[in-house]
Each structure stands twice: as C-alpha cells, then as structure tokens.
Design a protein around this motif. Sequence first.
Motif, PDB file in Angstrom:
ATOM      1  N   PHE A  31       0.799  -1.226   0.000  1.00 48.96           N
ATOM      2  CA  PHE A  31       0.000   0.000   0.000  1.00 48.96           C
ATOM      3  C   PHE A  31       0.832   1.277   0.000  1.00 48.96           C
ATOM      4  O   PHE A  31       0.432   2.258  -0.635  1.00 48.96           O
ATOM      5  CB  PHE A  31      -1.050  -0.025   1.122  1.00 48.96           C
ATOM      6  CG  PHE A  31      -2.197  -0.922   0.721  1.00 48.96           C
ATOM      7  CD1 PHE A  31      -3.169  -0.470  -0.155  1.00 48.96           C
ATOM      8  CD2 PHE A  31      -2.248  -2.237   1.147  1.00 48.96           C
ATOM      9  CE1 PHE A  31      -4.200  -1.307  -0.580  1.00 48.96           C
ATOM     10  CE2 PHE A  31      -3.276  -3.087   0.726  1.00 48.96           C
ATOM     11  CZ  PHE A  31      -4.249  -2.616  -0.138  1.00 48.96           C
TER      12      PHE A  31
ATOM     13  N   LEU B 235       1.513   1.567  -3.695  1.00 56.65           N
ATOM     14  CA  LEU B 235       0.352   2.016  -4.480  1.00 56.65           C
ATOM     15  C   LEU B 235       0.027   3.487  -4.228  1.00 56.65           C
ATOM     16  O   LEU B 235      -0.309   4.222  -5.153  1.00 56.65           O
ATOM     17  CB  LEU B 235      -0.864   1.158  -4.143  1.00 56.65           C
ATOM     18  CG  LEU B 235      -0.916  -0.193  -4.856  1.00 56.65           C
ATOM     19  CD1 LEU B 235      -2.007  -1.059  -4.259  1.00 56.65           C
ATOM     20  CD2 LEU B 235      -1.158   0.004  -6.348  1.00 56.65           C
ATOM     21  N   PHE B 236       0.127   3.900  -2.965  1.00 58.46           N
ATOM     22  CA  PHE B 236      -0.190   5.299  -2.665  1.00 58.46           C
ATOM     23  C   PHE B 236       0.890   6.212  -3.242  1.00 58.46           C
ATOM     24  O   PHE B 236       0.602   7.320  -3.700  1.00 58.46           O
ATOM     25  CB  PHE B 236      -0.333   5.513  -1.152  1.00 58.46           C
ATOM     26  CG  PHE B 236      -1.540   4.805  -0.568  1.00 58.46           C
ATOM     27  CD1 PHE B 236      -2.540   4.294  -1.397  1.00 58.46           C
ATOM     28  CD2 PHE B 236      -1.682   4.645   0.799  1.00 58.46           C
ATOM     29  CE1 PHE B 236      -3.650   3.650  -0.867  1.00 58.46           C
ATOM     30  CE2 PHE B 236      -2.799   3.992   1.336  1.00 58.46           C
ATOM     31  CZ  PHE B 236      -3.777   3.490   0.505  1.00 58.46           C
TER      32      PHE B 236
ATOM     33  N   ALA C 199       0.371   7.074  -6.801  1.00 63.49           N
ATOM     34  CA  ALA C 199      -0.736   8.022  -6.979  1.00 63.49           C
ATOM     35  C   ALA C 199      -0.443   9.347  -6.264  1.00 63.49           C
ATOM     36  O   ALA C 199      -1.310  10.211  -6.171  1.00 63.49           O
ATOM     37  CB  ALA C 199      -2.035   7.423  -6.457  1.00 63.49           C
ATOM     38  N   TYR C 200       0.780   9.492  -5.752  1.00 62.29           N
ATOM     39  CA  TYR C 200       1.245  10.734  -5.096  1.00 62.29           C
ATOM     40  C   TYR C 200       0.449  11.101  -3.844  1.00 62.29           C
ATOM     41  O   TYR C 200       0.236  12.266  -3.554  1.00 62.29           O
ATOM     42  CB  TYR C 200       1.242  11.921  -6.080  1.00 62.29           C
ATOM     43  CG  TYR C 200       1.889  11.594  -7.393  1.00 62.29           C
ATOM     44  CD1 TYR C 200       3.269  11.507  -7.494  1.00 62.29           C
ATOM     45  CD2 TYR C 200       1.127  11.329  -8.519  1.00 62.29           C
ATOM     46  CE1 TYR C 200       3.869  11.166  -8.686  1.00 62.29           C
ATOM     47  CE2 TYR C 200       1.729  10.996  -9.721  1.00 62.29           C
ATOM     48  CZ  TYR C 200       3.089  10.915  -9.795  1.00 62.29           C
ATOM     49  OH  TYR C 200       3.674  10.582 -10.975  1.00 62.29           O
ATOM     50  N   TRP C 201       0.004  10.091  -3.098  1.00 62.01           N
ATOM     51  CA  TRP C 201      -0.707  10.370  -1.846  1.00 62.01           C
ATOM     52  C   TRP C 201       0.192   9.997  -0.681  1.00 62.01           C
ATOM     53  O   TRP C 201       0.606   8.834  -0.579  1.00 62.01           O
ATOM     54  CB  TRP C 201      -2.006   9.564  -1.795  1.00 62.01           C
ATOM     55  CG  TRP C 201      -2.900   9.943  -0.644  1.00 62.01           C
ATOM     56  CD1 TRP C 201      -3.167  11.204  -0.205  1.00 62.01           C
ATOM     57  CD2 TRP C 201      -3.647   9.054   0.201  1.00 62.01           C
ATOM     58  NE1 TRP C 201      -4.046  11.161   0.855  1.00 62.01           N
ATOM     59  CE2 TRP C 201      -4.359   9.859   1.124  1.00 62.01           C
ATOM     60  CE3 TRP C 201      -3.802   7.675   0.269  1.00 62.01           C
ATOM     61  CZ2 TRP C 201      -5.193   9.308   2.100  1.00 62.01           C
ATOM     62  CZ3 TRP C 201      -4.632   7.128   1.236  1.00 62.01           C
ATOM     63  CH2 TRP C 201      -5.325   7.949   2.133  1.00 62.01           C
ATOM     64  N   TYR C 202       0.468  10.955   0.185  1.00 58.10           N
ATOM     65  CA  TYR C 202       1.390  10.701   1.301  1.00 58.10           C
ATOM     66  C   TYR C 202       0.722  11.051   2.626  1.00 58.10           C
ATOM     67  O   TYR C 202       0.986  12.108   3.200  1.00 58.10           O
ATOM     68  CB  TYR C 202       2.686  11.506   1.113  1.00 58.10           C
ATOM     69  CG  TYR C 202       3.340  11.177  -0.209  1.00 58.10           C
ATOM     70  CD1 TYR C 202       4.032   9.979  -0.382  1.00 58.10           C
ATOM     71  CD2 TYR C 202       3.214  12.033  -1.300  1.00 58.10           C
ATOM     72  CE1 TYR C 202       4.598   9.650  -1.602  1.00 58.10           C
ATOM     73  CE2 TYR C 202       3.778  11.706  -2.530  1.00 58.10           C
ATOM     74  CZ  TYR C 202       4.466  10.521  -2.668  1.00 58.10           C
ATOM     75  OH  TYR C 202       5.025  10.196  -3.870  1.00 58.10           O
ATOM     76  N   PRO C 203      -0.135  10.154   3.132  1.00 55.23           N
ATOM     77  CA  PRO C 203      -0.820  10.474   4.386  1.00 55.23           C
ATOM     78  C   PRO C 203       0.062  10.212   5.615  1.00 55.23           C
ATOM     79  O   PRO C 203      -0.454  10.096   6.713  1.00 55.23           O
ATOM     80  CB  PRO C 203      -2.038   9.532   4.361  1.00 55.23           C
ATOM     81  CG  PRO C 203      -1.619   8.374   3.525  1.00 55.23           C
ATOM     82  CD  PRO C 203      -0.578   8.875   2.554  1.00 55.23           C
ATOM     83  N   TRP C 204       1.370  10.077   5.425  1.00 50.79           N
ATOM     84  CA  TRP C 204       2.287   9.803   6.533  1.00 50.79           C
ATOM     85  C   TRP C 204       3.374  10.864   6.553  1.00 50.79           C
ATOM     86  O   TRP C 204       3.510  11.642   5.616  1.00 50.79           O
ATOM     87  CB  TRP C 204       2.905   8.414   6.350  1.00 50.79           C
ATOM     88  CG  TRP C 204       3.422   8.210   4.954  1.00 50.79           C
ATOM     89  CD1 TRP C 204       4.514   8.831   4.393  1.00 50.79           C
ATOM     90  CD2 TRP C 204       2.861   7.374   3.940  1.00 50.79           C
ATOM     91  NE1 TRP C 204       4.660   8.422   3.096  1.00 50.79           N
ATOM     92  CE2 TRP C 204       3.673   7.530   2.787  1.00 50.79           C
ATOM     93  CE3 TRP C 204       1.776   6.494   3.896  1.00 50.79           C
ATOM     94  CZ2 TRP C 204       3.414   6.849   1.591  1.00 50.79           C
ATOM     95  CZ3 TRP C 204       1.532   5.831   2.700  1.00 50.79           C
ATOM     96  CH2 TRP C 204       2.342   5.998   1.569  1.00 50.79           C
TER      97      TRP C 204
ATOM     98  N   PRO D  68      -2.484   5.387 -12.472  1.00 53.46           N
ATOM     99  CA  PRO D  68      -2.191   6.815 -12.295  1.00 53.46           C
ATOM    100  C   PRO D  68      -1.820   7.504 -13.607  1.00 53.46           C
ATOM    101  O   PRO D  68      -2.120   8.670 -13.808  1.00 53.46           O
ATOM    102  CB  PRO D  68      -0.989   6.804 -11.351  1.00 53.46           C
ATOM    103  CG  PRO D  68      -1.027   5.490 -10.664  1.00 53.46           C
ATOM    104  CD  PRO D  68      -1.679   4.526 -11.601  1.00 53.46           C
TER     105      PRO D  68
END
Lengths: 161, 399
Positions: free
Chosen positions: B117, B120-121, B124-129, B236
């Motif tokens: 994960f 995968l994130f 998609a350029y998602w960095y919730p960390w 993406p």
Amino acid sequence: MRRLGRLYGRDTPAHLVAMLVTYAIAAYGIWAIFQGAEPWSVLLWLGGAIVLHDFVFLPLYTAAYRLARRAGGVEADRRRRVIALQHLAVPAMLAILLLLAALPLILELSTANYRPTTGMTQEPYLERWLAVTAALFVLSGVAYLIRVRGDHAKAEDASAG
Amino acid sequence: MASILSLGLGVLFTIEIVTGYLSYVAYAPTIGANDVAGGGPDEVLFGWTWFTEPAWLYGLNQSLHVLAGVAAIPILAAKLWVVMPKFYAWPPARSVADVLERGTYALLIGSSIFLVFTGLFNIAYWYPWSFGFVQAHFYAAWVFLGAFLGHLVIKFPVMRRAFRERGVLRPLREDLAATEPEPYDEDTSAPLEPDPPTISRRGLVGVVGGASAVMVGLIAGQSIGGWTRSTALLAPRGQDPAFPLSQGFQVNQTAAKAQITPDLVGDDWRLAVVGRERLELTRQELLAMPQHTEDIPIQCVEGWVSWQTWTGVRLRDLARMAGVTDPDELFVESVQPAGAFDDVVLRGSRATDPQSLLALKVNGEELSLDHGYPARIMIPASPGVHQTKWVGRLTWRPS
C-alpha cells in the motif's frame, strides 16, 4: 539435544535457523529505519497495517460472510442461494479491492500533488471506477443466468431420462 | 488450500524482491548523492553498473514490480482469510518456538501490507504519513525479506508435503458438492471446526486469480503504452493522451512544479560543459553539431512507460569536446530551482553509450518546457528521474 528440542518446541534445528535468519535481517531493517527520519511513524504504519487488517477488515468481512451465510437459509435450495450469493459477492469484492488499490485516484485524495506533477486532474477516476463496478455486476449477473439455465437444462435432462 | 495460494504469492513476492533490488542498483546509489534511501549502500551488493541494453529494461523491471504488487493483493487477502482461524487457536503459543514464530508472522503480514500500500499510494502521489517514502519502502523491504526467507524455510516443506499428498491440481477438480474441508493438522492452515464450504477450491482459486487478472488488466496499459493506455482505467498514468498533455505524452514532472521560468531557459541559456576544458554552448551551437535520433522510452520508477523518438547530440561527443574520452562519471545539473532530482551522477560508461543523448527535440519537434526545453538527458534503460530535464551543466570526471 532432544530435551533442548522439547524445551524449544520443535524437533529439528531448521526452525531455529529460520527464526534467526528472520530476526537478524528484520532487525537490520528496523535499525536502518531508526537511522532515518520519522522512524516511529514508519513503525506505526507497519503495526497499523496489522491492526487495520486484524481488527477492521477481518471483522468486516467475517460479518459480511456470516450475514451471507444466514441469507443462505434453508437447506433445500441452499445450492441455488449459495450460487446467487457468489455472483453478488465476487463483483462486490473486486470493486472493493479496486477501490483500495486506486484509493487516492478515485477519491481525489492527492490532487495537491498529482496535478502539479503530472499536469492532469484526477476527475475521471471516480466515474471510471463506478463504470467498472457496474460492468462487473452485469457480467456476473449474465454468468449467473447462464449457470442457472445450465442447471435447469441438466435437471430437465435428468427427469426426461 | 493455503498451498496453492502460497505458491502464487511466493512467486509474486520473489519478483518484488528481485525487481526492487534491481531498481535500487539502477539508481547507482553508491556514487555521488544518488542514494535516495540513505544509509550508505554496500559497494559489492549495489555498486555494479546497470545495463543500457535493451533500452526498455528499466521500464520492464518497474512494470513487473508494480503489477506483481497489484496482482498480489487478492491472493494476499485470500491467504490471510484462509490462515486466520489458525491465528485464533487457543492457547496462542505452546512453546518458545511458537512465540518466535508468531512474531515472524507479525513482521511478514505487517511488512507485506505496508509495502503493497505504500507503493500504491506513492504511485498516486498520496502521502498520508510523515516519513519519506523511498527510505521507508526500502528498509521495510528488508524486514519483509527476513520474514519471507524464514517463512520459506519453515513452510516450504509443508507446501511440498501438501502437494505430494493431495496433488497440485487434484483438489481443483472437485465441484462444490464434492468439496470437503481438509482434516485438521497442526502444521497446515486447516481449521479445527470448519464451516460447511460455500465455494469449491477451484472456485476460490478462479475468483482470486481472476481478481488479480482484472486488477492487472486495468493498470497494465500504462506500461505497454500505445492504444492500450486507454485500457488502463485505474492507473495513475492511464489517461488519454488526447488530454492536453504537453506534446501528447506523459510528463514526469511539470515545469511549473520545478519552478522553471522562461528567463531560466531563454536566449541567455548556455550549456556549460566541464572536463579537462570548460566551454559554454548556446542552443544554436548544439543544433549545429552532428544530430542523432534514438527511440528511447521514458521509464518511471512508478511503473509507467512512454516510448518517444528523441533527437540531439551524443553525450560522448560533448565529453570529447571537453577533453575527456573515457570518463568515470558524469555529473548532471538542472537549472530547476525546485523539485526532486535537480542533479544526478551518471556512470561514464552509460553516459558514453552511443544511444545516450542530450536531447533537443522529440518526435521532430522542439522539446516543450514540460519535457525539458532547452535540453534533457536521454539514456537507454535509465530511471525516468535520471533523465534530467532543463540541463544547465555537464561535468565530466576523467577516470
């Protein structure tokens, strides 16, 4: 030696070797994580992955499974209902997996990075996912009808013979 | 039942380990400041020179890495579902060995989910960390590697025994009516009190394999390119090139993000070439040099590929002009004020490959600003972020 083995819990030394290999390499990885920035955040996410699976996803899909089993109902037409449930569960499961895999795109969670980096927007993805989901349910429905008709034909053959 | 899922997962995870390792090597992490994972990588393990032939090799490596990870998701979910009853066995451990083994499962499951994960994130350029992706993904992979190897040592014999006793494909011939739960066994995943089956084994394997195939099918087009890109509905980089993308193909980082302004790359732009001698070249002077044309794909670490035809000056010609014939390294600096990878160190042997260009044009047109005008590096089989755009200076280090 045998007493040691009984104390440890396995007859062969292969198990102990495997454990040593695992913990040695994993310890290096964790040590290296602590050499970098935000090590606790990494560990939180590593542990969080297990917690999320065991205490969120597992209960959720167990509950879904139990519910589906109850709907499976009376023994007499169990097979038919099981098949109907399969044809609902499979596309639903696939839609959820696709949602998980493309989550940031579908829910437009990363527009702030995605747009400036790629020059594109994330707008198409929700529609695409909904269309794919609809197509999966339709295909599964068609497969169900073919399967049920096949069963009927078999039953008729059996009664005619 | 777990055996056949494990076989699939084992193959996919082996692909992940190998392609992950190769990708790290392709970044040449032992030279310059190239190491994006930090920690001073080992020279012998990671210091060898990555290939330039075939030109698409890095793209293949990364496509496999991303797609095998995606394909693993349904199998991993099914496998966890199959083995879970065992984790709720009581008492949870009866010996030191059990306690140790439990710990390795935590490492194995945690790192598998984490790696799939975060990967995968990231694409998609998602960095919730708050941690850096590359470093965390790389070192979590070490945790995974250890747990995976240990798991193989313990469980490979169990899998082999299951296949020998039950056959690999024989359990897949039974339909639902003939499906019987496996008898309870301490060493296998067979549960103590199974529910009556609701799906045959072949049904489960078919559904899981089918799910992997559908997921891969909805992403793979971004690796293959051409008309297949429009089939990559959930990738993406699966958007139609008709979308106003600069020059009709994928941009790995826009000029706006790199804060490239027209005055940085206007008439005052000069390419500095430094070696034993030092010279400055205008774009006109570069265009007056012998031009070469090569088909080289942009190959992103994120697993997308875009084949284009580039025209420009051979990098080896620029080395010779600076008085260096057999360079050890090439230090490339971009004029970009922001964004990652504004400089990189390339190995001399790769930079002087006859296909390696300082590209000035793409598909016969001037490069657009988003694609690196006035000049960008194009080296075959190279990670996309090493194809530096908006190049300002090339420094050759003689060997």
